[in-house]
Design a protein around this motif. Structure first.
Motif, short mmCIF file in Angstrom:
data_model
loop_
_atom_site.label_atom_id
_atom_site.label_comp_id
_atom_site.label_asym_id
_atom_site.label_seq_id
_atom_site.Cartn_x
_atom_site.Cartn_y
_atom_site.Cartn_z
N ALA A 1 4.07 -7.35 4.60
CA ALA A 1 3.80 -6.05 5.23
C ALA A 1 3.30 -5.03 4.22
O ALA A 1 2.53 -4.13 4.57
CB ALA A 1 5.07 -5.54 5.90
N TYR A 2 3.70 -5.15 2.96
CA TYR A 2 3.27 -4.18 1.96
C TYR A 2 1.79 -4.29 1.62
O TYR A 2 1.20 -3.36 1.08
CB TYR A 2 4.09 -4.35 0.68
N GLN A 3 1.21 -5.44 1.91
CA GLN A 3 -0.18 -5.65 1.52
C GLN A 3 -1.15 -4.79 2.33
O GLN A 3 -2.33 -4.68 1.99
CB GLN A 3 -0.55 -7.13 1.67
N GLN A 4 -0.67 -4.15 3.38
CA GLN A 4 -1.53 -3.33 4.23
C GLN A 4 -1.66 -1.90 3.74
O GLN A 4 -2.46 -1.14 4.27
CB GLN A 4 -0.99 -3.32 5.66
N MET A 5 -0.88 -1.50 2.75
CA MET A 5 -0.90 -0.10 2.34
C MET A 5 -2.21 0.25 1.63
O MET A 5 -2.83 -0.58 0.97
CB MET A 5 0.29 0.21 1.44
N GLU A 6 -2.63 1.49 1.81
CA GLU A 6 -3.90 1.96 1.26
C GLU A 6 -3.68 2.79 0.01
O GLU A 6 -4.37 3.77 -0.24
CB GLU A 6 -4.65 2.77 2.32
N TYR A 7 -2.71 2.41 -0.80
CA TYR A 7 -2.44 3.08 -2.05
C TYR A 7 -2.79 2.14 -3.20
O TYR A 7 -3.00 0.94 -3.01
CB TYR A 7 -0.96 3.45 -2.17
N GLU A 8 -2.85 2.69 -4.42
CA GLU A 8 -2.96 1.83 -5.59
C GLU A 8 -1.67 1.02 -5.67
O GLU A 8 -0.58 1.58 -5.82
CB GLU A 8 -3.15 2.67 -6.85
N HIS A 9 -1.76 -0.27 -5.56
CA HIS A 9 -0.60 -1.09 -5.24
C HIS A 9 -0.51 -2.26 -6.21
O HIS A 9 -1.48 -3.00 -6.41
CB HIS A 9 -0.73 -1.61 -3.80
N ARG A 10 0.67 -2.44 -6.82
CA ARG A 10 0.91 -3.57 -7.72
C ARG A 10 2.17 -4.28 -7.24
O ARG A 10 3.11 -3.66 -6.74
CB ARG A 10 1.06 -3.09 -9.16
N THR A 11 2.20 -5.59 -7.43
CA THR A 11 3.25 -6.42 -6.83
C THR A 11 3.92 -7.28 -7.89
O THR A 11 3.26 -7.78 -8.81
CB THR A 11 2.65 -7.33 -5.75
#
Length: 199
Positions: free
Chosen positions: A116-126
């Motif tokens: 679900a987190y992969q849909q966010m439109e922010y600079e995103h690191r996992t």
């Protein structure tokens, strides 16, 4: 009171000397059973009466449904919400947006590998927890995960919470902890209420 805190806190927060730095970490707890005082998992028992209505909470599930606590942490700021599921648009997104409203622009966000987190439109690191808890480049969610060990004793004081009460209690904890960590005076809580009243 919850409405007053939600509406007054952003204004009060701006008046307090505080430091918000680094990425925003977002994570979820295991599910928590709702609506059965002191029983988790629930057990059959006699009805104690009371109103069958849903109350004023935003929770839309049935009594006994399992809820997920979602938190976004950025340095000293914690925002906690009870949600029914893990859909980004309906559940996770609003929590992250609220964290942005109460602090500064969120900037980079760190999460685990939940789809679900992969849909966010922010600079995103996992960080992939199946492989490691801290990635080679330092990405982790340890700060927000540590919060759960503090939330659970807080919730235990209530000896079980109704579905209407869990979110309010968790959000109040987030508010109080944020103010305590920056050593805000007690009149800041009064200001939160006063700001809403005078609006």
């Amino acid at each position: 009171m919850e409405t007053a805190f939600a509406r007054g806190f952003p204004t009060v927060w701006e008046r307090i000397e505080h430091t918000i730095a680094g990425p925003t970490q977002v994570d979820e707890t295991q599910r928590v059973c709702s609506g059965f005082k002191g029983q988790n998992p629930p057990r059959d028992g006699l009805s104690r009466g009371g109103s069958p209505g849903p109350g004023r909470a935003r929770w839309t599930g049935e009594q006994g449904d399992e809820m997920t606590l979602v938190a976004a942490c950025r340095d000293v700021l914690q925002v906690i919400s009870a949600e029914e599921g893990s859909k980004y648009d309906e559940n996770l997104g609003p929590v992250i947006e609220e964290a942005g409203d109460l602090s500064q622009p969120l900037g980079e966000i760190w999460t685990d590998e939940l789809p679900a987190y992969q849909q966010m439109e922010y600079e995103h690191r996992t960080v992939v927890h199946d492989d490691e808890y801290v990635s080679d480049d330092g990405v982790h969610t340890n700060q927000v995960e540590c919060l759960w060990s503090l939330v659970q004793p807080w919730l235990a004081k209530f000896r079980g919470l109704s579905k209407q009460g869990l979110e309010q209690a968790a959000r109040t904890f987030g508010l109080l902890r944020s103010l305590n960590l920056v050593q805000a005076p007690i009149h800041s809580l009064v200001d939160c209420v006063a700001v809403n009243v005078f609006r």
